[in-house]
Design a protein around this motif. Structure first.
Motif, mmCIF file in Angstrom:
data_model
loop_
_atom_site.group_PDB
_atom_site.id
_atom_site.type_symbol
_atom_site.label_atom_id
_atom_site.label_comp_id
_atom_site.label_asym_id
_atom_site.label_seq_id
_atom_site.Cartn_x
_atom_site.Cartn_y
_atom_site.Cartn_z
ATOM 1 N N HIS A 254 -39.635 21.879 15.009
ATOM 2 C CA HIS A 254 -39.628 22.950 16.011
ATOM 3 C C HIS A 254 -38.618 22.656 17.120
ATOM 4 C CE1 HIS A 254 -41.367 26.076 18.620
ATOM 5 N NE2 HIS A 254 -41.385 25.179 19.584
ATOM 6 N N LEU A 255 -38.536 21.380 17.502
ATOM 7 C CA LEU A 255 -37.658 20.971 18.607
ATOM 8 C C LEU A 255 -36.239 20.637 18.157
ATOM 9 C CD1 LEU A 255 -40.164 18.592 20.458
ATOM 10 C CD2 LEU A 255 -39.468 20.882 21.191
ATOM 11 N N GLY A 256 -36.030 20.436 16.867
ATOM 12 C CA GLY A 256 -34.713 20.047 16.379
ATOM 13 C C GLY A 256 -34.417 18.570 16.516
ATOM 14 N N LYS A 257 -35.457 17.727 16.501
ATOM 15 C CA LYS A 257 -35.249 16.283 16.646
ATOM 16 C C LYS A 257 -34.938 15.639 15.297
ATOM 17 C CE LYS A 257 -36.463 16.514 21.005
ATOM 18 N NZ LYS A 257 -35.489 16.293 22.096
ATOM 19 N N PRO A 258 -33.940 14.753 15.228
ATOM 20 C CA PRO A 258 -33.701 13.999 13.991
ATOM 21 C C PRO A 258 -34.920 13.148 13.656
ATOM 22 C CG PRO A 258 -31.877 13.747 15.540
ATOM 23 C CD PRO A 258 -32.992 14.403 16.289
ATOM 24 N N ILE A 259 -35.271 13.077 12.364
ATOM 25 C CA ILE A 259 -36.501 12.411 11.932
ATOM 26 C C ILE A 259 -36.183 11.344 10.899
ATOM 27 C CG2 ILE A 259 -38.790 12.739 10.895
ATOM 28 C CD1 ILE A 259 -38.335 15.813 11.536
ATOM 29 N N LEU A 260 -36.645 10.121 11.159
ATOM 30 C CA LEU A 260 -36.676 9.051 10.166
ATOM 31 C C LEU A 260 -38.144 8.780 9.870
ATOM 32 C CD1 LEU A 260 -35.084 6.879 8.532
ATOM 33 C CD2 LEU A 260 -35.540 5.306 10.435
ATOM 34 N N THR A 261 -38.544 8.905 8.616
ATOM 35 C CA THR A 261 -39.976 8.823 8.314
ATOM 36 C C THR A 261 -40.254 7.868 7.166
ATOM 37 O OG1 THR A 261 -41.950 10.139 7.818
ATOM 38 C CG2 THR A 261 -39.900 10.844 6.782
ATOM 39 N N LYS A 262 -41.383 7.161 7.303
ATOM 40 C CA LYS A 262 -41.830 6.228 6.268
ATOM 41 C C LYS A 262 -43.274 6.576 5.911
ATOM 42 C CE LYS A 262 -43.933 2.155 5.034
ATOM 43 N NZ LYS A 262 -45.339 1.798 5.179
ATOM 44 N N PRO A 263 -43.518 7.044 4.668
ATOM 45 C CA PRO A 263 -44.886 7.404 4.294
ATOM 46 C C PRO A 263 -45.810 6.192 4.234
ATOM 47 C CG PRO A 263 -43.430 7.516 2.395
ATOM 48 C CD PRO A 263 -42.557 7.272 3.586
ATOM 49 N N ILE A 286 -37.566 6.661 4.306
ATOM 50 C CA ILE A 286 -37.381 5.264 3.916
ATOM 51 C C ILE A 286 -38.720 4.709 3.438
ATOM 52 C CG2 ILE A 286 -35.408 4.805 5.420
ATOM 53 C CD1 ILE A 286 -37.310 3.555 7.445
ATOM 54 N N ASP A 287 -38.668 3.604 2.683
ATOM 55 C CA ASP A 287 -39.896 3.030 2.139
ATOM 56 C C ASP A 287 -40.370 1.803 2.908
ATOM 57 O OD1 ASP A 287 -37.932 1.254 1.402
ATOM 58 O OD2 ASP A 287 -38.372 1.304 -0.744
ATOM 59 N N LYS A 288 -39.564 1.343 3.884
ATOM 60 C CA LYS A 288 -39.930 0.149 4.641
ATOM 61 C C LYS A 288 -39.218 0.174 5.982
ATOM 62 C CE LYS A 288 -40.326 -4.884 4.052
ATOM 63 N NZ LYS A 288 -39.998 -6.044 3.178
ATOM 64 N N ILE A 289 -39.888 -0.280 7.011
ATOM 65 C CA ILE A 289 -39.285 -0.341 8.346
ATOM 66 C C ILE A 289 -38.550 -1.672 8.491
ATOM 67 C CG2 ILE A 289 -39.725 -0.301 10.832
ATOM 68 C CD1 ILE A 289 -40.302 2.345 9.498
ATOM 69 N N THR A 290 -37.224 -1.613 8.410
ATOM 70 C CA THR A 290 -36.403 -2.807 8.587
ATOM 71 C C THR A 290 -35.308 -2.517 9.597
ATOM 72 O OG1 THR A 290 -34.787 -2.271 6.867
ATOM 73 C CG2 THR A 290 -36.795 -3.420 6.163
ATOM 74 N N THR A 291 -34.750 -3.578 10.155
ATOM 75 C CA THR A 291 -33.674 -3.416 11.126
ATOM 76 C C THR A 291 -32.468 -2.716 10.497
ATOM 77 O OG1 THR A 291 -34.376 -5.409 12.297
ATOM 78 C CG2 THR A 291 -32.144 -4.633 12.720
ATOM 79 N N THR A 292 -32.142 -3.066 9.269
ATOM 80 C CA THR A 292 -30.992 -2.465 8.601
ATOM 81 C C THR A 292 -31.197 -0.973 8.371
ATOM 82 O OG1 THR A 292 -30.442 -4.537 7.490
ATOM 83 C CG2 THR A 292 -29.561 -2.520 6.526
ATOM 84 N N LYS A 293 -32.366 -0.602 7.842
ATOM 85 C CA LYS A 293 -32.627 0.809 7.540
ATOM 86 C C LYS A 293 -32.667 1.646 8.817
ATOM 87 C CE LYS A 293 -35.271 -0.098 3.291
ATOM 88 N NZ LYS A 293 -34.475 0.637 2.315
ATOM 89 N N VAL A 294 -33.324 1.131 9.856
ATOM 90 C CA VAL A 294 -33.410 1.873 11.115
ATOM 91 C C VAL A 294 -32.039 1.946 11.781
ATOM 92 C CG1 VAL A 294 -34.412 1.900 13.438
ATOM 93 C CG2 VAL A 294 -35.847 1.334 11.464
ATOM 94 N N GLY A 295 -31.326 0.819 11.813
ATOM 95 C CA GLY A 295 -30.019 0.784 12.456
ATOM 96 C C GLY A 295 -29.000 1.671 11.766
#
Length: 343
Positions: A254-263, A286-295
């Motif tokens: 609704h707000l137009g925010k970029p989304i990074l999501t991990k189920p 993504i399947d895991k929260i890591t520094t590389t994936k987030v960065g």
């Protein structure tokens, strides 16, 4: 009309939707009692809109480090207690039961022959809805956890004629007044999440969780979950990192925010949400929260085009009070037609 409204308390999405519906129900001559289960009463917050609500233990799931812990879930839930709660709940004074995937009210209604109207995201999972991570057990639970006589599903696309757009607070507007990235990963290990974020010192994060206390940790502002404070930070956020629940992602769209999501691992609903988001090109999964994936994602994340949602809650309440709870097709057509504009 007297209504008993059951709300599943696991996570905050069900409660967020119910808050908005409660706001519009208050505008009409209808007597509503709320029952909340699935979370300890002392862990609920910002519940004033529900008045003197009832509480039951209900059924819930236990997570550990971003996965469903099936052994702890089995030990935490008492089927005998659940059975007793169902049979102890008298519905004789109510004309209608509404359930947002809350099982005590749904099963009490089924056994006592009361009309039960399901309103929630889980009721959108029909044969045309994207599914991932499913199993026979998961499908059985989805069908039988909170059964309804009639059901209105909520989703990001009209997968069937009983599916409406998401229920959110449509007064929520983007302010874009900060460079903060909002992080809400309540099913993950919060210390591990913080450790990942601390390795990206060029970004400023606001990390929310019920487990946290307010404070600062390097480039992270730690925040205990709070309804109003979270909405304010969300409105001004540069981007959002979250699990694949339904309500928060709906607000981000609704707000137009970029989304990074991990189920959440092992949870069919979240894996299915992630699949739908990928198919609709609404988010990065993504399947895991890591520094590389987030960065890597933050380096390329750009503001999305906002997808303003119509005021679904107001329309549902007006439709509900007409009493013809089986006729929802026209409601859906009208709301999807207005998805890009109405308030």
């Amino acid at each position: 009309m007297k209504i008993l409204f059951g709300i599943q308390g696991t996570g905050n999405g069900h409660i967020s939707r119910a808050r908005i519906l409660a706001k519009y129900l208050k505008e009409h001559a209808v007597d509503v009692t709320y029952l909340i289960s699935g979370r300890e009463r002392e862990k609920l917050f910002d519940m004033e809109v529900f008045g003197d609500f009832m509480h039951r233990k209900g059924l819930t799931f236990v997570t550990k480090n971003g996965k469903i812990d099936y052994i702890s879930t089995f030990l935490e839930n008492s089927l005998l207690g659940f059975y007793r709660d169902i049979h102890a709940l008298s519905l004789s004074e109510y004309d209608l039961v509404i359930t947002d995937f809350e099982p005590v009210t749904a099963w009490a209604g089924k056994l006592q022959g009361k009309p039960v109207l399901g309103i929630g995201h889980q009721y959108a999972f029909g044969e045309n809805t994207p599914m991932a991570g499913e199993s026979m057990m998961a499908k059985w639970i989805m069908r039988n956890f909170a059964p309804a006589t009639n059901a209105i599903g909520l989703h990001w696309h009209p997968y069937s004629d009983n599916v409406l757009p998401p229920i959110i607070d449509t007064t929520l507007q983007a302010t874009d007044d900060s460079n903060n990235i909002v992080v809400y990963l309540p099913f993950e290990n919060q210390q591990q999440v913080s450790a990942v974020l601390n390795q990206l010192p060029q970004y400023q994060f606001v990390q929310y969780s019920p487990e946290l206390e307010n404070g600062e940790q390097g480039n992270i502002s730690l925040r205990k979950t709070s309804y109003q404070a979270f909405k304010q930070d969300l409105a001004g956020a540069k981007a959002v990192i979250c699990n694949s629940g339904f309500e928060l992602i709906s607000e981000c769209l609704h707000l137009g925010k970029p989304i990074l999501t991990k189920p959440l691992n092992g949870q069919m609903e979240q894996h299915s949400n992630a699949l739908a988001l990928e198919q609709l090109n609404y988010a990065t999964v993504i399947d895991k929260i890591t520094t590389t994936k987030v960065g890597d994602w933050l380096a390329i994340a750009k503001q999305n085009e906002a997808k303003p949602l119509p005021n679904v809650a107001k329309q549902i309440v007006e439709w509900l009070l007409k009493g013809d709870w089986q006729q929802h097709q026209q409601l859906g057509k009208g709301l999807w037609a207005r998805e890009t504009g109405a308030q």
